[in-house]
Design a protein around this motif. Sequence first.
Motif, mmCIF file in Angstrom:
data_model
loop_
_atom_site.group_PDB
_atom_site.id
_atom_site.type_symbol
_atom_site.label_atom_id
_atom_site.label_comp_id
_atom_site.label_asym_id
_atom_site.label_seq_id
_atom_site.Cartn_x
_atom_site.Cartn_y
_atom_site.Cartn_z
ATOM 1 N N VAL A 14 -6.841 -42.663 -7.099
ATOM 2 C CA VAL A 14 -7.898 -43.637 -6.803
ATOM 3 C C VAL A 14 -9.153 -43.181 -7.543
ATOM 4 O O VAL A 14 -9.687 -42.100 -7.266
ATOM 5 C CB VAL A 14 -8.171 -43.711 -5.292
ATOM 6 C CG1 VAL A 14 -9.320 -44.675 -5.008
ATOM 7 C CG2 VAL A 14 -6.912 -44.109 -4.530
ATOM 8 N N ARG A 43 -5.412 -46.385 -9.497
ATOM 9 C CA ARG A 43 -6.166 -47.609 -9.266
ATOM 10 C C ARG A 43 -7.616 -47.384 -9.672
ATOM 11 O O ARG A 43 -8.281 -46.469 -9.174
ATOM 12 C CB ARG A 43 -6.112 -48.024 -7.800
ATOM 13 C CG ARG A 43 -4.799 -48.650 -7.400
ATOM 14 C CD ARG A 43 -4.951 -49.514 -6.167
ATOM 15 N NE ARG A 43 -3.668 -49.978 -5.690
ATOM 16 C CZ ARG A 43 -3.515 -50.829 -4.677
ATOM 17 N NH1 ARG A 43 -4.586 -51.274 -4.026
ATOM 18 N NH2 ARG A 43 -2.317 -51.208 -4.296
ATOM 19 N N ASP A 80 -8.416 -52.694 -9.034
ATOM 20 C CA ASP A 80 -8.517 -53.155 -7.656
ATOM 21 C C ASP A 80 -9.880 -53.820 -7.473
ATOM 22 O O ASP A 80 -10.910 -53.202 -7.735
ATOM 23 C CB ASP A 80 -8.370 -51.936 -6.735
ATOM 24 C CG ASP A 80 -8.347 -52.269 -5.256
ATOM 25 O OD1 ASP A 80 -9.224 -53.041 -4.821
ATOM 26 O OD2 ASP A 80 -7.487 -51.730 -4.542
ATOM 27 N N LEU A 99 -6.982 -49.046 1.687
ATOM 28 C CA LEU A 99 -5.759 -48.681 0.971
ATOM 29 C C LEU A 99 -4.729 -48.074 1.912
ATOM 30 O O LEU A 99 -3.522 -48.334 1.778
ATOM 31 C CB LEU A 99 -6.094 -47.704 -0.156
ATOM 32 C CG LEU A 99 -6.923 -48.258 -1.313
ATOM 33 C CD1 LEU A 99 -7.246 -47.151 -2.307
ATOM 34 C CD2 LEU A 99 -6.196 -49.400 -2.003
ATOM 35 N N LEU A 109 -2.414 -40.440 -1.217
ATOM 36 C CA LEU A 109 -3.527 -40.958 -2.005
ATOM 37 C C LEU A 109 -4.322 -39.778 -2.541
ATOM 38 O O LEU A 109 -4.513 -38.786 -1.835
ATOM 39 C CB LEU A 109 -4.430 -41.844 -1.149
ATOM 40 C CG LEU A 109 -3.805 -43.100 -0.545
ATOM 41 C CD1 LEU A 109 -4.817 -43.813 0.363
ATOM 42 C CD2 LEU A 109 -3.313 -44.044 -1.627
#
Length: 227
Positions: A14, A43, A80, A99, A109
Motif C-alpha cells: 500500500v 496499490r 485505488d 482495505l 498488508l
Amino acid sequence: MATERHGALAPLGVLGGTFDPIHTGHLRLAEEAREALGLGGVRLIPAGRPPHRGEPGSTADDRLAMARLAATGNAAFAVDDGEVRAQHKSYTVLTLERLRAELGPQQPLVLILGADAFEGLPTWHRWTELFALAHIAVANRPGYAPHGRRWPATLSPELDLACRDRRTADSAALRATPGGHVIPFDMTPLAISASLIRDLVRNGHSPRYLLPESVLDYIAAHHLYRK
C-alpha cells in the motif's frame, strides 16, 4: 487481492501519497518494495484531502488520472480511488481499515513508507493503530545501513518503543501474519520530488525523464502547475 504463494496469501503493498504529480521516485519505491519484500502487488492511493500539507497544486481528480496513467503497463500496480472519493480527510488509518474490511482479516498488508515519513509517524492520526492493520516497510535512505542492522538515530522514543518488538529483516515474516512487523528495505536513491517538478513547469523548464511521458503529456494538456 494479492495472489497466493506457497499456500499463503502474498502480501499486498500500500503506497499512498499526494502524488502532485506522481513521478519516477514514487514508481521506483513501489517497484523496489514489491521486489525486495515479495509483494503480490502494490496499490497506489492518491490522497484526496491530505491532512499534513496545504492545498495541492492540482485537483484530486487530476492526481488520480495521472496515477492511473503512471501505473499503466505494470500489472503489479493498481490505483485505488478510495481516498479521492471519500468525504473525510485522507488519514492512512482509515484507508487501512477500509482495505482490511474489503480484503479480509487474513490478507497481509504492507504500508510502504520513506524513512522521513516513518520518523514522523507519531504525528499521524491514530498512528499506534497502524501496526494492528498492516506491516510497515521503511525504505532506507542513502547512508543508512542495509537490511536493518542499524535504525535511524532520529527515531523518537515513543516510535522506537512502539517498534522495538516488531522489527524484522526477514521478508518471509510478512506472509506469516496480516500485520504487525516493521521491516526496512534498500532503495535506489533518486533525487526527485514533486515540488521540483512543479517548480520546473512553473518556470518554463522541462521535467522530462523525471516522470512518465504519459503524465508529462497530461500536465501539458491540462495546463497544470503553470504560473
